[in-house]
Design a protein around this motif. Structure first.
Motif, mmCIF file in Angstrom:
data_model
loop_
_atom_site.group_PDB
_atom_site.id
_atom_site.type_symbol
_atom_site.label_atom_id
_atom_site.label_comp_id
_atom_site.label_asym_id
_atom_site.label_seq_id
_atom_site.Cartn_x
_atom_site.Cartn_y
_atom_site.Cartn_z
ATOM 1 N N ILE A 1 40.038 -38.028 -2.624
ATOM 2 C CA ILE A 1 40.022 -37.114 -1.485
ATOM 3 C C ILE A 1 40.536 -37.793 -0.219
ATOM 4 O O ILE A 1 41.333 -37.226 0.509
ATOM 5 N N ILE A 2 40.092 -39.027 0.036
ATOM 6 C CA ILE A 2 40.647 -39.763 1.175
ATOM 7 C C ILE A 2 42.080 -40.157 0.804
ATOM 8 O O ILE A 2 42.298 -40.782 -0.232
ATOM 9 N N PRO A 3 43.079 -39.761 1.614
ATOM 10 C CA PRO A 3 44.475 -39.896 1.170
ATOM 11 C C PRO A 3 44.905 -41.331 0.849
ATOM 12 O O PRO A 3 45.583 -41.555 -0.151
ATOM 13 N N THR B 1 34.269 -40.779 7.865
ATOM 14 C CA THR B 1 35.680 -40.399 7.770
ATOM 15 C C THR B 1 35.969 -39.116 8.542
ATOM 16 O O THR B 1 36.994 -38.997 9.201
ATOM 17 N N ALA C 1 31.500 -40.632 -2.530
ATOM 18 C CA ALA C 1 30.567 -39.669 -1.928
ATOM 19 C C ALA C 1 31.224 -38.299 -1.805
ATOM 20 O O ALA C 1 30.613 -37.263 -2.098
ATOM 21 N N PHE C 2 32.500 -38.281 -1.388
ATOM 22 C CA PHE C 2 33.236 -37.020 -1.310
ATOM 23 C C PHE C 2 33.254 -36.311 -2.655
ATOM 24 O O PHE C 2 33.007 -35.110 -2.747
ATOM 25 N N TYR D 1 28.883 -32.254 4.035
ATOM 26 C CA TYR D 1 29.779 -33.420 4.128
ATOM 27 C C TYR D 1 29.607 -34.130 5.467
ATOM 28 O O TYR D 1 29.834 -35.331 5.563
ATOM 29 N N SER E 1 28.918 -29.048 -4.787
ATOM 30 C CA SER E 1 29.244 -27.814 -4.058
ATOM 31 C C SER E 1 29.753 -26.711 -4.969
ATOM 32 O O SER E 1 29.524 -25.527 -4.692
ATOM 33 N N GLY F 1 38.240 -46.222 6.047
ATOM 34 C CA GLY F 1 36.995 -45.464 6.107
ATOM 35 C C GLY F 1 36.013 -46.029 7.115
ATOM 36 O O GLY F 1 34.803 -45.998 6.890
ATOM 37 N N GLU G 1 33.098 -44.190 0.265
ATOM 38 C CA GLU G 1 33.153 -42.859 0.880
ATOM 39 C C GLU G 1 33.851 -41.864 -0.035
ATOM 40 O O GLU G 1 33.434 -40.707 -0.137
ATOM 41 N N LEU H 1 29.773 -34.905 -3.619
ATOM 42 C CA LEU H 1 29.415 -33.705 -2.851
ATOM 43 C C LEU H 1 30.231 -32.504 -3.318
ATOM 44 O O LEU H 1 29.718 -31.389 -3.400
ATOM 45 N N THR H 2 31.504 -32.740 -3.645
ATOM 46 C CA THR H 2 32.337 -31.629 -4.084
ATOM 47 C C THR H 2 31.867 -31.097 -5.433
ATOM 48 O O THR H 2 31.825 -29.881 -5.657
ATOM 49 N N THR I 1 30.433 -39.763 4.173
ATOM 50 C CA THR I 1 31.590 -38.878 4.349
ATOM 51 C C THR I 1 31.816 -38.575 5.830
ATOM 52 O O THR I 1 32.958 -38.409 6.263
#
Lengths: 245, 603
Positions: A31-33, B437, A46-47, B428, A54, A176, A43, A50-51, B434
């Motif tokens: 997710i972080i490019p 960021t 973690a993204f 988030y 979700s 990050g 991080e 959470l996704t 998160t």
């Protein structure tokens, strides 16, 4: 007439299918490019977590809405619906699941947070000084000040961040890390870069009209290359004003 | 109105004149001090001119207040001039608030169009300074819209009627809270003439200490709106707890009234904190104090704490009335009782309590105390439990209902989608790893527009369409209402969904320019945002045209059970000829206790 139980089963099946498809699609994505540090790796996971969590939540509400909009239209029927004021069982499940999700996410977040921000020893220290609208990096061991930030690859770097005027924020997306620079109160972060290269950074806190253009550059290189770069830098004879003790 | 303008002008003249004289006498006085005194006296002059203190002065002087005069202040039905006067009828004040809020919504929306004009392409059109002022003014005004529209507008109009009262507890303070607003709103609107302000609505020092007079104008306006908010909160609380009709127990109150009760409690407790913080900031600027001046030992993080201690509860002050309006509309158009009503009430109260314990999630990268990240992360994630109950109630009511997709119900569906996206993306931002960021990026911009527009503005539109026939006595055009809904909702999602992606990709918020790689998406967003503006034009046309030409509305066109629908549309000037006896809950659909709708208001 479809029975209430049958409505529930159809909707639950649609929810399960959509959730599984969604989770398969998002699991493992980046997710972080650009990811170039240990912190950014934490991080990004973690993204992803959470996704994943979700997806079923989103699908639950969306399926509930869409199914109702399709199947429970009055279509000119002016009578009332069933006089149901609540359902003890369903409300308990809802509350139980919400609390469990929250506690689980909190636990995971707390572990990640301590991993990123917990106190650590460092191998390399840089004093970061900000002003409207520029960044300065001071290397206390080498006695050098530069406009670009140079840090060693794979080592724990300690950044002490200061501001001379208003609040700025030191942000390098690929690492990050983001930390406000607060006048009168040094702040600090740790980071470990994991990929050699040059990375853009920017000021993330509105600091006046020059904010838009307040950028910085970070160069990550091996220790030897870093030392030789440091030795080539001119050494300022007097200490720059405003730098902290 | 004329006298009020004269009063304000006198105030300004006295303020500017006296300080100019003092300057002439050799005192050193800067423009900020002149602006401060002139504004203070202008507000006082305006309020005296409009007649806000007339009765209190009479009373304090020991003279008898003429009942005929007091009656006249309430206004006469059908007299349009009462909308421009110090009128004590809560229905007039409600309309004043609502119309003011929508006007402000249009002005702030125009500022948003200017922002999207600048951001449509990489490069600069308006320029960086102008952009920051436009962005800050848009934020400040929209915050005001979100704070006053549902509470001041729909709340003032409906709460007394919904609980079976003839007016608010303190009609004169009610009018005072409205008439405190025009001057600060005007001041914020003209702040570009005073040099603008570039700090955003958050006004963090030291940036806000070095900025122009426009900055000071914003701070003063904010404090004034805060005072109005506190006064109105006290009034709501006393009204709800003291003025309910016989039989209207707390657990028979419509959910909208519950939402406003919790909101008023939050506004009462939290607003004074930010008013104090902004006053300290003003003192730093005008009187030379050093609360937040790091160069003289002041503390910048302290301001952030004080600011967010109000401004996070403020999100719920904006959001809860919207949630209340939505839950009020759902049972009527699903023809079912509100699902889990007691739990929904409990969730509002829990949101109220928890909202005071989450403020520092705005400060995860600020440099605040390190350990504090952990408890704040916990409380912030916990608040999603009571907020989730709103979804439980709405979905539970819709499930197996007999759904009538009139315009208000469409807004309910739009609300659930938008608020769901806002809620999920909020997790988030609550999770520190998160959030590091995401903070200060377009992800945050997208998130808070999904919550505030999704919660407050969708709720406001649902409520406005729903209660329009009651307030005006006319029906709006269903066709235009649906056009407005679809156009607005599609354009809204087309505008803000891509912003999540922009934020993750690294586009910062509050910048006038961006790397060219974001150009295509920003052009699309600007196009979509322009469509939001056009769709609102449909709404304005529908409201204005239907008020004059719409078909006459029946007293209860939606077959709702709450008290406001048991009286004529629009309501008589005293609301009820006889105070009603309430014998059942507000959402007894499906013959739960065998009380016919019309029987509830039996006298």
């Amino acid at each position: 007439m479809t029975s209430p139980r049958r409505h529930l089963w159809i909707a639950a099946a649609a929810w399960a299918v959509l959730s599984i498809v969604g989770i398969v699609l998002v699991a493992g994505i980046q997710i972080i490019p650009v990811i170039a540090s240990r912190e950014a790796v934490i991080e990004n996971s973690a993204f992803v977590l959470l996704t994943i969590v979700s997806v079923p939540v989103l699908m639950f509400v969306v399926v509930g809405l869409a199914y109702s909009a399709l199947r429970f239209r009055a279509n000119g029927d002016e009578t009332d619906g069933p006089p149901v004021h609540g359902s003890r069982g369903f409300q308990s499940i809802w509350l139980g699941v919400s609390f469990a999700l929250v506690i689980g996410l909190f636990g995971y977040g707390a572990v990640g947070l301590i991993d990123i921000r917990g106190a650590q020893s460092s191998d390399f220290e840089v004093q970061v000084r900000s002003e409207q609208w520029a960044w300065h990096f001071e290397y206390p061991d080498a006695g050098v000040v530069s406009k670009e930030l140079h840090i060693p690859l794979g080592e724990r770097v300690h950044l002490v961040i200061n501001s001379d005027d208003v609040i700025h924020s030191f942000w390098v997306p690929a690492f990050g890390v983001k930390q406000d620079a607060v006048p009168g109160r040094p702040t600090q972060i740790y980071l470990t870069a994991t990929v050699e290269g040059t990375y853009p950074g920017l000021c993330a806190e509105l600091c006046g009209f020059g904010h838009t253009d307040m950028h910085l550059t970070v160069v990550v290189s091996g220790r030897a290359a870093l030392e030789s770069w440091l030795s080539q830098q001119p050494k300022p004879s007097p200490q720059p004003s405003g730098s902290p003790p | 109105m004329l006298r009020a303008v004269l009063g304000a002008a006198t105030g300004i003249a006295v303020g500017v004149g006296s300080l100019t004289l003092a300057r002439g006498a050799g005192l050193i006085i800067d423009d900020g001090q002149v602006l401060g005194l002139a504004y203070l006296l202008a507000v006082i002059g305006f309020l005296f001119g409009i007649g806000a203190f007339r009765f209190w002065v009479t009373w304090a002087a020991g003279r008898q207040v003429d009942p005929a005069e007091e009656h006249a202040a309430h206004g006469t039905a059908g007299d349009w001039r009462r909308y421009f006067r110090f009128t004590t009828d809560h229905k007039v004040i409600g309309v004043q608030y609502l119309v003011t809020a929508f006007l402000l919504f249009l002005i702030a929306g125009s500022f948003a169009m200017l922002m999207r004009f600048e951001l449509a392409q990489p490069g600069l059109v308006l320029g960086k300074e102008a952009y920051n002022t436009v962005m800050s003014t848009h934020g400040a005004m929209m915050i005001t819209v979100a704070l006053i529209s549902i509470i001041g507008g729909l709340g003032n109009y409906l709460v007394p009627i919904m609980i079976g009262a003839r007016d608010m507890a303190f009609p004169k303070t009610n009018a005072l809270s409205y008439w405190l607003l025009p001057l600060p709103i005007l001041l914020v609107a003209i702040n570009p003439l005073l040099g603008g302000f570039d700090s955003g609505w958050t006004a963090y020092p030291p940036l806000s200490q070095q900025a122009n007079l426009g900055q000071q104008a914003y701070l003063m306006a904010f404090v004034t709106v805060g005072i109005s908010s506190i006064i109105s909160a006290i009034n709501f609380l006393v009204t709800v707890f003291r003025m309910r009709a016989p039989g209207m127990s707390l657990m028979r109150m419509p959910i909208f009234v519950w939402a406003l009760t919790v909101t008023a409690t939050l506004a009462l407790i939290a607003t004074s904190v930010v008013a104090a913080a902004f006053t300290m900031l003003l003192f730093d600027r005008v009187l030379g104090t050093s609360f937040f001046r790091p160069s003289r030992g002041g503390d910048v993080i302290l301001f952030e704490h004080l600011f967010w201690f109000y401004s996070h509860p403020a999100v719920y002050i904006m959001g809860l009335p919207g949630l209340g309006a939505i839950l009020e509309v759902v049972p009527v158009f699903a023809r079912k009782p509100l699902f889990a009503y007691p739990l929904a009430v409990l969730s509002f109260i829990s949101i109220g309590v928890l909202s005071f314990m989450v403020w520092a999630h705005h400060m995860f990268v600020s440099g605040m105390a390190e350990f504090f990240h952990i408890p704040i992360m916990l409380t912030t994630e916990l608040i999603s439990v009571p907020t989730g109950i709103v979804f439980l109630s709405a979905l539970g009511t819709i499930w197996m209902g007999k759904l009538h997709f009139k315009t208000p119900m469409l807004w309910v569906f739009g609300f659930i989608w938008a608020f769901l996206i806002g809620g999920i993306t909020g997790v988030y931002l609550a999770d520190v790893p998160t959030d590091i960021t995401l903070s200060d990026t377009y992800f945050v911009v997208a998130h808070f527009h999904y919550t505030i527009v999704g919660g407050t503005i969708f709720g406001l539109f649902a409520g406005t369409y729903y209660w329009y026939p009651k307030i005006t006595g006319r029906m709006y055009s269903e066709r235009l209402g649906k056009l407005h809904f679809w156009w607005f909702t599609l354009a809204f999602n087309a505008t803000f969904l891509p912003m999540f992606w922009l934020g993750i990709e690294g586009m910062r918020r509050r910048v006038a320019d961006y790397p060219s790689q974001f150009g295509g998406l920003n052009l699309w967003i600007s196009f979509a945002a322009f469509n939001i503006f056009l769709s609102v034009a449909v709404f304005v046309f529908n409201m204005v045209w239907s008020w004059r030409r719409g078909p006459r509305a029946a007293p209860n066109p939606w077959r709702a059970h709450t008290l406001e629908w048991q009286i004529s549309s629009p309501p008589p000037i005293q609301n009820f000829d006889h105070i009603p006896m309430v014998s059942a809950g507000p959402y007894e659909y499906g013959g739960g206790v065998g009380v016919p709708a019309e029987g509830r208001a039996a006298q």
